[in-house]
Design an enzyme around this catalytic site. Structure first.
Site, short mmCIF file in Angstrom:
data_model
loop_
_atom_site.label_atom_id
_atom_site.label_comp_id
_atom_site.label_asym_id
_atom_site.label_seq_id
_atom_site.Cartn_x
_atom_site.Cartn_y
_atom_site.Cartn_z
N GLY A 143 -17.87 -10.66 -5.55
CA GLY A 143 -19.15 -10.01 -5.85
C GLY A 143 -20.36 -10.76 -5.31
O GLY A 143 -21.50 -10.46 -5.68
N GLU B 203 -7.96 -14.70 -4.99
CA GLU B 203 -9.36 -14.31 -5.11
C GLU B 203 -10.20 -15.54 -5.42
O GLU B 203 -10.33 -15.93 -6.59
CB GLU B 203 -9.53 -13.29 -6.25
CG GLU B 203 -8.79 -11.99 -6.03
CD GLU B 203 -9.47 -10.82 -6.74
OE1 GLU B 203 -9.68 -9.81 -6.06
OE2 GLU B 203 -9.81 -10.93 -7.92
N ASN C 75 -10.16 -2.41 -7.36
CA ASN C 75 -10.36 -2.82 -8.75
C ASN C 75 -11.77 -2.36 -9.12
O ASN C 75 -12.75 -2.98 -8.71
CB ASN C 75 -10.23 -4.35 -8.88
CG ASN C 75 -10.62 -4.84 -10.27
OD1 ASN C 75 -10.77 -4.04 -11.20
ND2 ASN C 75 -10.76 -6.15 -10.42
N LYS D 72 -13.20 -2.46 -11.87
CA LYS D 72 -13.81 -3.24 -12.96
C LYS D 72 -14.43 -2.28 -13.99
O LYS D 72 -13.89 -1.19 -14.18
CB LYS D 72 -14.82 -4.24 -12.39
CG LYS D 72 -14.21 -5.06 -11.24
CD LYS D 72 -15.00 -6.24 -10.82
CE LYS D 72 -14.28 -6.96 -9.68
NZ LYS D 72 -14.96 -8.17 -9.26
N GLU E 243 -12.30 -12.83 -13.89
CA GLU E 243 -13.28 -12.43 -14.92
C GLU E 243 -12.64 -12.46 -16.30
O GLU E 243 -13.30 -12.76 -17.29
CB GLU E 243 -13.84 -11.04 -14.56
CG GLU E 243 -14.78 -11.14 -13.36
CD GLU E 243 -14.81 -9.91 -12.46
OE1 GLU E 243 -14.37 -8.83 -12.88
OE2 GLU E 243 -15.29 -10.06 -11.31
N SER F 101 -15.31 -9.95 -1.86
CA SER F 101 -16.26 -9.41 -0.88
C SER F 101 -15.57 -8.89 0.39
O SER F 101 -16.11 -9.04 1.48
CB SER F 101 -17.33 -10.45 -0.54
OG SER F 101 -18.05 -10.82 -1.71
N HIS G 169 -7.11 -11.68 -13.75
CA HIS G 169 -8.32 -11.64 -12.92
C HIS G 169 -9.26 -12.76 -13.40
O HIS G 169 -9.34 -13.05 -14.59
CB HIS G 169 -9.01 -10.28 -13.03
CG HIS G 169 -10.08 -10.11 -12.00
ND1 HIS G 169 -11.33 -10.66 -12.15
CD2 HIS G 169 -10.07 -9.51 -10.78
CE1 HIS G 169 -12.04 -10.38 -11.06
NE2 HIS G 169 -11.31 -9.69 -10.23
P1 13P Z 1 -15.61 -7.85 -4.81
O1 13P Z 1 -14.85 -7.11 -3.74
O2 13P Z 1 -16.69 -7.02 -5.44
O3 13P Z 1 -16.07 -9.19 -4.35
O4 13P Z 1 -14.56 -8.12 -6.00
C1 13P Z 1 -13.32 -8.64 -5.70
C2 13P Z 1 -12.49 -8.59 -6.93
O5 13P Z 1 -12.75 -9.28 -7.90
C3 13P Z 1 -11.34 -7.67 -6.94
O6 13P Z 1 -10.53 -7.91 -8.03
#
Ligand code: 13P
Length: 252
Positions: free
Chosen positions: A173, A167, A9, A11, A97, A212, A95
């Protein structure tokens, strides 16, 4: 046996040049990685480029969000049919976010799942608790509520057409990966919840871990019975890291 999936992903990251380089690296390395399935979910505007670079390779691609509507006066939205038009196989829905910054409710996410499914895309449904929720001991209640919204709208059989991704928001992140035991516990809970309604759907459902995940921790996470791959953020932006995770999935 469930086929593992490693999905990147990206983003809101990348440019024409950086994507050219990233996918070039992934393409040249993927030959040695006989992982069952690999995909990248790109910002919508770069999907034509991703399609051009990945067509004819074993790597699939997808979007990061989709409209609940089929078409019409919805400025700025991207319809499932548009993602399909550029060869997408997958689309991420719900997601954390999008839930947090765009105020997407469980019902909206369920409608996005439905829209993707109706068009023939494979939705990757994200669920996960915040740190606060984990500390309050309501992790299971939260992920159950997020999952149930889709089951209520579409029926449990609809999960056979999608992928689930756990997640934990506190692990995204932050470098604070869930331990394999913490992740497995929630994955097993989610699978059992689906099994309560349909054992066959639960058995076939791929549940990815995201938060992560890196080459250094991917193998031990994916060694767990109910962890069927990863949804990768930061580590999907470097070919070497992403391929390292694909290698780990391959050894599962
Ligand atoms: P990270 O791997 O950067 O922690 O992000 C995970 C994520 O949100 C994948 O959708």
């Amino acid at each position: 046996m469930r086929q593992p999936l490693v999905a990147g992903n990206w983003k809101m990251n990348g440019s024409r040049v950086s994507i050219e380089v990233l996918l070039g690296g992934v393409k040249s390395g993927i030959g040695d990685v006989k992982v069952a399935e690999v995909a990248v979910c790109a910002p919508a505007i770069y999907l034509p480029q991703v399609q051009a670079q990945l067509r004819g390779t074993p790597i699939a691609w997808g979007g990061q969000d989709v409209s609940t509507h089929e078409s019409g006066a919805y400025t700025g939205e991207i319809a499932a049919s548009m993602l399909l038009d550029f060869g997408c196989k997958y689309v991420i829905v719900g997601h954390s976010e999008r839930r947090a910054y765009h105020l997407e409710s469980d019902v909206t996410v369920a409608r996005k799942y439905a829209a993707a499914r109706a068009a023939g895309l494979i939705p990757i449904l994200c669920v996960g608790e915040t740190l606060d929720e984990r500390e309050q001991g309501v992790t299971e209640a939260v992920v159950a509520r997020q999952l149930d919204a889709v089951i209520e709208l579409e029926g449990v059989a609809a999960l056979a057409d999608g992928v689930l991704a756990y997640e934990p928001v506190w692990a995204i992140g932050t470098g604070m990966t869930a331990t394999p035991e913490q992740a497995q516990e929630v994955h097993a809970f989610l699978r059992a919840r689906v099994a309560g309604q349909d054992a066959a759907v639960a058995e076939g459902l791929r549940i990815l871990y995201g938060g992560s995940m890196k080459p250094g921790n991917a193998a031990e996470l994916m060694a767990k019975t109910d962890i069927d791959g990863g949804l990768i953020g930061g580590a999907a932006l470097q070919a070497e890291d992403f391929l390292g995770i694909c290698t780990a999935a391959n050894g599962r």
